[in-house]
Design a protein around this motif. Sequence first.
Motif, PDB file in Angstrom:
ATOM      1  N   LYS A  32       0.714 -12.521 -47.005  1.00  0.00           N
ATOM      2  CA  LYS A  32       1.569 -13.290 -47.014  1.00  0.00           C
ATOM      3  C   LYS A  32       2.953 -12.071 -47.511  1.00  0.00           C
ATOM      4  CE  LYS A  32      -0.129 -16.591 -50.345  1.00  0.00           C
ATOM      5  NZ  LYS A  32      -0.235 -16.895 -51.937  1.00  0.00           N
ATOM      6  N   ALA A  33       2.470 -10.958 -47.638  1.00  0.00           N
ATOM      7  CA  ALA A  33       4.062  -9.884 -47.934  1.00  0.00           C
ATOM      8  C   ALA A  33       4.246  -9.624 -46.123  1.00  0.00           C
ATOM      9  CB  ALA A  33       3.587  -8.921 -48.221  1.00  0.00           C
ATOM     10  N   GLY A  34       3.282  -9.450 -45.436  1.00  0.00           N
ATOM     11  CA  GLY A  34       4.037  -9.498 -43.837  1.00  0.00           C
ATOM     12  C   GLY A  34       4.591 -10.649 -43.046  1.00  0.00           C
ATOM     13  N   ARG A  35       4.307 -11.820 -43.310  1.00  0.00           N
ATOM     14  CA  ARG A  35       4.895 -13.252 -43.334  1.00  0.00           C
ATOM     15  C   ARG A  35       6.252 -12.863 -44.511  1.00  0.00           C
ATOM     16  NH1 ARG A  35       0.313 -15.373 -44.091  1.00  0.00           N
ATOM     17  NH2 ARG A  35       0.467 -16.273 -46.454  1.00  0.00           N
ATOM     18  N   LEU A  36       6.702 -12.839 -45.313  1.00  0.00           N
ATOM     19  CA  LEU A  36       7.843 -12.955 -45.682  1.00  0.00           C
ATOM     20  C   LEU A  36       8.569 -12.212 -44.654  1.00  0.00           C
ATOM     21  CD1 LEU A  36       6.556 -12.735 -49.376  1.00  0.00           C
ATOM     22  CD2 LEU A  36       8.302 -14.157 -48.226  1.00  0.00           C
ATOM     23  N   ALA A  37       8.388 -10.154 -44.455  1.00  0.00           N
ATOM     24  CA  ALA A  37       8.877  -9.591 -44.238  1.00  0.00           C
ATOM     25  C   ALA A  37       9.662 -10.000 -42.657  1.00  0.00           C
ATOM     26  CB  ALA A  37       8.090  -7.986 -43.698  1.00  0.00           C
ATOM     27  N   LEU A  45      18.191 -11.467 -41.713  1.00  0.00           N
ATOM     28  CA  LEU A  45      18.032 -11.631 -43.305  1.00  0.00           C
ATOM     29  C   LEU A  45      18.566  -9.911 -43.952  1.00  0.00           C
ATOM     30  CD1 LEU A  45      16.860 -14.324 -44.503  1.00  0.00           C
ATOM     31  CD2 LEU A  45      18.985 -13.880 -43.677  1.00  0.00           C
ATOM     32  N   ALA A  46      17.350  -9.447 -43.235  1.00  0.00           N
ATOM     33  CA  ALA A  46      17.347  -7.689 -43.300  1.00  0.00           C
ATOM     34  C   ALA A  46      16.946  -6.465 -41.967  1.00  0.00           C
ATOM     35  CB  ALA A  46      16.240  -6.932 -44.328  1.00  0.00           C
ATOM     36  N   ALA A  47      17.721  -5.791 -41.942  1.00  0.00           N
ATOM     37  CA  ALA A  47      17.011  -4.826 -40.794  1.00  0.00           C
ATOM     38  C   ALA A  47      15.709  -4.435 -40.341  1.00  0.00           C
ATOM     39  CB  ALA A  47      18.306  -3.791 -40.534  1.00  0.00           C
ATOM     40  N   CYS A  48      15.662  -4.330 -42.098  1.00  0.00           N
ATOM     41  CA  CYS A  48      14.168  -3.188 -41.971  1.00  0.00           C
ATOM     42  C   CYS A  48      13.256  -4.365 -43.864  1.00  0.00           C
ATOM     43  CB  CYS A  48      14.343  -1.712 -42.265  1.00  0.00           C
ATOM     44  SG  CYS A  48      12.777  -0.973 -43.117  1.00  0.00           S
ATOM     45  N   ALA A  49      11.551  -4.037 -43.523  1.00  0.00           N
ATOM     46  CA  ALA A  49      11.035  -4.030 -44.527  1.00  0.00           C
ATOM     47  C   ALA A  49      10.014  -4.144 -44.570  1.00  0.00           C
ATOM     48  CB  ALA A  49      11.117  -6.052 -44.736  1.00  0.00           C
ATOM     49  N   LEU A  74      10.243  -4.273 -49.691  1.00  0.00           N
ATOM     50  CA  LEU A  74      11.093  -3.994 -49.489  1.00  0.00           C
ATOM     51  C   LEU A  74      12.009  -4.141 -48.836  1.00  0.00           C
ATOM     52  CD1 LEU A  74      13.186  -2.043 -51.551  1.00  0.00           C
ATOM     53  CD2 LEU A  74      12.115  -0.123 -50.583  1.00  0.00           C
ATOM     54  N   PHE A  75      13.383  -4.697 -48.813  1.00  0.00           N
ATOM     55  CA  PHE A  75      14.339  -5.192 -47.269  1.00  0.00           C
ATOM     56  C   PHE A  75      15.263  -4.303 -47.764  1.00  0.00           C
ATOM     57  CE2 PHE A  75      11.815  -8.658 -48.753  1.00  0.00           C
ATOM     58  CZ  PHE A  75      11.046  -9.629 -47.655  1.00  0.00           C
ATOM     59  N   LYS A  76      15.612  -4.229 -46.649  1.00  0.00           N
ATOM     60  CA  LYS A  76      16.883  -3.493 -46.865  1.00  0.00           C
ATOM     61  C   LYS A  76      18.461  -3.842 -45.462  1.00  0.00           C
ATOM     62  CE  LYS A  76      13.516   0.327 -47.385  1.00  0.00           C
ATOM     63  NZ  LYS A  76      13.167   1.249 -45.454  1.00  0.00           N
ATOM     64  N   GLU A  86      17.966 -14.085 -50.589  1.00  0.00           N
ATOM     65  CA  GLU A  86      17.396 -13.770 -51.625  1.00  0.00           C
ATOM     66  C   GLU A  86      16.559 -15.844 -51.703  1.00  0.00           C
ATOM     67  OE1 GLU A  86      19.130 -15.050 -56.428  1.00  0.00           O
ATOM     68  OE2 GLU A  86      20.386 -15.771 -54.930  1.00  0.00           O
ATOM     69  N   ALA A  87      17.320 -16.779 -50.756  1.00  0.00           N
ATOM     70  CA  ALA A  87      17.626 -18.330 -50.322  1.00  0.00           C
ATOM     71  C   ALA A  87      16.393 -18.424 -49.813  1.00  0.00           C
ATOM     72  CB  ALA A  87      18.746 -19.060 -49.575  1.00  0.00           C
ATOM     73  N   TYR A  88      16.337 -17.798 -48.722  1.00  0.00           N
ATOM     74  CA  TYR A  88      14.772 -17.884 -47.808  1.00  0.00           C
ATOM     75  C   TYR A  88      14.140 -16.930 -49.059  1.00  0.00           C
ATOM     76  CZ  TYR A  88      10.859 -15.501 -45.143  1.00  0.00           C
ATOM     77  OH  TYR A  88      10.529 -14.673 -43.957  1.00  0.00           O
ATOM     78  N   LEU A  89      14.124 -16.175 -49.413  1.00  0.00           N
ATOM     79  CA  LEU A  89      12.487 -15.342 -50.112  1.00  0.00           C
ATOM     80  C   LEU A  89      12.101 -16.812 -51.243  1.00  0.00           C
ATOM     81  CD1 LEU A  89      13.980 -11.853 -50.770  1.00  0.00           C
ATOM     82  CD2 LEU A  89      11.760 -12.478 -49.205  1.00  0.00           C
ATOM     83  N   LEU A  90      13.538 -17.287 -52.085  1.00  0.00           N
ATOM     84  CA  LEU A  90      13.226 -18.652 -53.164  1.00  0.00           C
ATOM     85  C   LEU A  90      12.242 -19.853 -51.697  1.00  0.00           C
ATOM     86  CD1 LEU A  90      16.067 -18.575 -54.893  1.00  0.00           C
ATOM     87  CD2 LEU A  90      13.981 -17.854 -56.059  1.00  0.00           C
TER      88      LEU A  90
END
Length: 121
Positions: A32-37, A45-49, A74-76, A86-90
């Motif tokens: 799941k962490a990999g899918r979020l990243a 939405l982020a340059a790196c996770a 951890l997203f940068k 934030e909307a994506y993560l929620l």
Amino acid sequence: MADPSDPNDVPDPTGRQARFLTVMTTIDSEAKAGRLARGAIEGRLAACAQIGAPVTSVFRWDNAVETSQEWQVLFKTAEARYEALEAYLLDAHDYDTPEIIATPVTRGGAGYLSWVTKETS
């Protein structure tokens, strides 16, 4: 105008001074962490996770003290992309109340921060 002596004074594509954040969440599996990243990177939405090794979280939930194994992500990102991240993560997260914590980047390498700006534009 950008101040070349300030490593955080990197203009965004509109010419405004860009600000940067690290945004952390946790989730209960590495997959799941990999899918979020991946979703955050694909959506710019982020340059790196970065996905951290499992951590043990101890917390109170529904009037009980719980202990669980979680993976930190951890997203940068550029501050201008925070609301969308934030909307994506929620939306993508399966916790009722996911941890989403943003911390300002107070200093950083100019080249890296320029890359973050480019990748989140």
